[in-house]
Design an enzyme around this catalytic site. Structure first.
Site, PDB file in Angstrom:
ATOM      1  N   MET A 130      -6.801  -0.638  -4.090  1.00  0.00           N
ATOM      2  CA  MET A 130      -7.805  -1.153  -3.097  1.00  0.00           C
ATOM      3  C   MET A 130      -7.312  -2.671  -2.825  1.00  0.00           C
ATOM      4  O   MET A 130      -7.375  -3.008  -1.234  1.00  0.00           O
ATOM      5  CB  MET A 130      -8.966  -0.964  -3.582  1.00  0.00           C
TER       6      MET A 130
ATOM      7  N   GLY B 274     -16.761  -5.575  -2.941  1.00  0.00           N
ATOM      8  CA  GLY B 274     -16.465  -4.198  -2.445  1.00  0.00           C
ATOM      9  C   GLY B 274     -16.665  -3.254  -3.740  1.00  0.00           C
ATOM     10  O   GLY B 274     -16.456  -2.019  -3.709  1.00  0.00           O
TER      11      GLY B 274
ATOM     12  N   THR C 270     -17.625  -1.197  -6.873  1.00  0.00           N
ATOM     13  CA  THR C 270     -18.820  -0.498  -7.086  1.00  0.00           C
ATOM     14  C   THR C 270     -19.324  -0.620  -8.844  1.00  0.00           C
ATOM     15  O   THR C 270     -18.342  -1.303  -9.652  1.00  0.00           O
ATOM     16  CB  THR C 270     -18.568   1.032  -7.046  1.00  0.00           C
TER      17      THR C 270
ATOM     18  N   SER D 121     -21.566  -4.413  -0.676  1.00  0.00           N
ATOM     19  CA  SER D 121     -21.520  -3.052  -0.248  1.00  0.00           C
ATOM     20  C   SER D 121     -20.664  -2.154  -0.982  1.00  0.00           C
ATOM     21  O   SER D 121     -19.408  -2.747  -1.379  1.00  0.00           O
ATOM     22  CB  SER D 121     -21.299  -2.978   1.386  1.00  0.00           C
TER      23      SER D 121
ATOM     24  N   MET E 173     -17.278   0.056   2.009  1.00  0.00           N
ATOM     25  CA  MET E 173     -16.661  -0.546   3.238  1.00  0.00           C
ATOM     26  C   MET E 173     -16.307   0.214   4.326  1.00  0.00           C
ATOM     27  O   MET E 173     -15.874  -0.587   5.427  1.00  0.00           O
ATOM     28  CB  MET E 173     -15.845  -1.421   2.503  1.00  0.00           C
TER      29      MET E 173
ATOM     30  N   HIS F 112     -12.399  12.969  -5.228  1.00  0.00           N
ATOM     31  CA  HIS F 112     -11.906  11.639  -5.292  1.00  0.00           C
ATOM     32  C   HIS F 112     -10.661  11.681  -6.234  1.00  0.00           C
ATOM     33  O   HIS F 112     -10.422  12.557  -7.006  1.00  0.00           O
ATOM     34  CB  HIS F 112     -12.898  10.660  -5.666  1.00  0.00           C
TER      35      HIS F 112
ATOM     36  N   LYS G 176     -11.056   7.900 -10.304  1.00  0.00           N
ATOM     37  CA  LYS G 176     -12.486   7.368  -9.873  1.00  0.00           C
ATOM     38  C   LYS G 176     -13.265   8.280 -10.935  1.00  0.00           C
ATOM     39  O   LYS G 176     -13.569   9.458 -11.050  1.00  0.00           O
ATOM     40  CB  LYS G 176     -12.754   7.834  -8.501  1.00  0.00           C
TER      41      LYS G 176
END
Length: 349
Positions: free
Chosen positions: A85, A172, A174, A195, A198, A231, A235
Site C-alpha cells: 500500500m 490510512g 487500520t 480514515s 481511502m 481480501h 489481511k
C-alpha cells in the site's frame, strides 16, 4: 473498483433452484459455505463487465496539469513505504507531482533499506531516534504532510509521535485503539485526515448507506443478512468497511453480529468461488451483502469489488492535497475523514 452490470439471460430452472437451495440453508456452517457458492454461481449465470485498476487510465493533459499545479511539489513522507500500500501511494503521489522526502519510517527489519521511486532514493529508519529524525525533516520541509500506511500495532505510537512533533498527517492504517488515536490528535490540536477506507468511491457508497440508515431506521426490520468479504491472505483483521456497512444495516433493523461475517482468505476459494482474478489475489477487496425478507420472497444485494490498490492510493493523494489546503488556510476544524475530502471536491481522479 469493479463495476458489475447484470444483464438477464436465459437462466435454467436448475441454476435458479441451486441458488435458492444454497442461499437459504439453515445451519451456520452451511450458511457460511452458501454465501461463497451462491456468489460464485451467480457470476456464472450473469454477464459481468469489469472495470479494474489494471485498465488504462486516460486523462487529459489539462487535467494532469491541474492536479500537478495544486500539488506543486508538496513534500510528503510515506511511512510504511516498503509495504504494497505504501508503495502504491508513493507511485500515485509522484505521478501527481508530490515530492517524497528522502526519509521514511518502517519496522526494525526495514532499517537501512533504500526505496527508489521517481528517480529518488528514500532511506528507511527503524524505531530508534524517530523523534529527532522527524523533527529535523519537518524543520527542513515546513509544509510536510506525513502519510501512514504502517501496521495496526503501530497506529497509536505513530500518531503520538506525529502529535508530539506537530506534523500534520494522513492515517490510512487500520486497527489500533481508535478512541485513543482521536484523543491524541485532538489534544495536540494538529491537522489530520484519519480514515480506514481511502477509496473515494467506496467512501461515497458508505456515506449513502449512512444517509439511508439515518433517514429510514428500521426499514429492513426482520430481514436476514449474509455478508461475505474476500481480501488478500495477509489481511488478518476483519474489514473496516464491512463493519461500517453492517452497522448501517443494524440501524435499518437487521439483526447481525460481526462473527457471522464469512471471511475468505484462501486463494483457491477466492479464485474458484469468489471469482477474484489470479493477478489480484495479493491485493483485492470483494464484498457482498445479501438481504432476504422474513418470508424469503424479497431479496436485495449490495456488492463492491476492488482489484488492486490504485483506488486507495488515488484517494490518499486527494486527502494529502485536501489537508495541505486546510493547514495553509488555518482552518478551525483539525480532524477530518474521507467524507470531508469528498465534500470538498476538486479531486485528482
Amino acid at each position: 473498483m469493479m463495476v458489475v452490470a447484470k444483464v438477464p439471460i436465459d437462466i435454467s430452472a436448475t441454476c435458479q433452484q441451486k441458488q435458492l437451495e444454497l442461499l437459504f440453508l439453515s445451519s451456520s456452517t452451511k450458511r457460511s459455505i452458501s454465501i461463497t457458492k451462491t456468489f460464485f454461481r451467480r457470476r456464472k449465470c450473469l454477464i459481468t463487465m469489469c472495470s479494474t485498476s489494471h485498465m488504462p487510465h486516460i486523462e487529459s493533459l489539462e487535467h494532469i496539469n491541474s492536479v500537478q499545479s495544486r500539488s506543486s511539489g508538496l513534500p510528503i513522507m510515506v511511512n510504511g513505504s516498503t509495504g504494497k500500500m505504501g508503495g502504491a501511494v508513493l507511485e500515485a503521489a509522484v505521478s501527481a507531482g508530490l515530492n517524497p522526502v528522502p526519509v521514511s519510517f518502517g519496522g526494525p527489519e526495514d532499517s537501512g533499506k533504500i526505496v527508489q521511486v521517481g528517480g529518488k532514493e528514500i532511506k528507511l529508519h527503524g524505531p530508534s531516534e524517530r523523534e529527532s529524525i522527524l523533527s529535523s525533516v519537518y524543520a527542513e520541509y515546513p509544509n510536510l504532510i506525513v502519510i501512514d500506511y504502517t501496521a495496526p500495532a503501530a497506529v497509536n505510537e505513530n500518531a503520538e509521535l506525529y502529535a508530539k512533533v506537530g506534523v500534520p498527517f494522513v492515517m490510512g492504517t487500520t486497527g489500533g485503539d481508535r478512541e485513543r488515536l482521536y484523543k491524541t490528535v485532538a489534544d495536540a490540536n494538529i491537522y489530520a485526515v484519519i480514515s480506514p477506507q481511502m477509496g473515494k468511491q467506496v467512501v461515497a457508497f458508505l456515506a449513502a448507506m449512512e444517509i439511508m440508515a439515518e433517514q429510514f431506521p428500521g426499514a429492513f426490520s426482520g430481514y436476514k443478512l449474509q455478508v461475505m468479504e474476500s481480501h488478500q491472505a495477509s489481511k488478518l483483521d476483519t474489514s473496516g468497511t464491512a463493519k461500517a456497512v453492517i452497522s448501517c444495516f443494524q440501524k435499518l433493523g437487521v439483526s447481525f453480529e460481526l462473527d457471522q461475517i464469512q471471511q475468505i482468505r484462501d486463494p483457491k476459494l477466492q479464485m474458484e468461488m469468489v471469482g477474484v482474478p489470479e493477478e489480484y489475489l495479493a491485493g483485492h477487496a470483494f464484498h457482498m451483502y445479501h438481504l432476504t425478507s422474513p418470508d424469503d420472497t424479497v431479496s436485495f444485494e449490495f456488492q463492491h469489488n476492488v482489484c488492486g490498490r490504485s483506488i486507495y492510493a488515488e484517494g490518499t493523494v486527494d486527502a494529502v492535497l485536501f489537508l495541505a489546503k486546510k493547514v495553509q488556510s488555518k482552518a478551525d476544524k483539525r480532524i477530518y475523514d474521507m467524507i470531508d475530502v469528498l465534500r470538498e471536491g476538486n479531486m485528482s481522479t
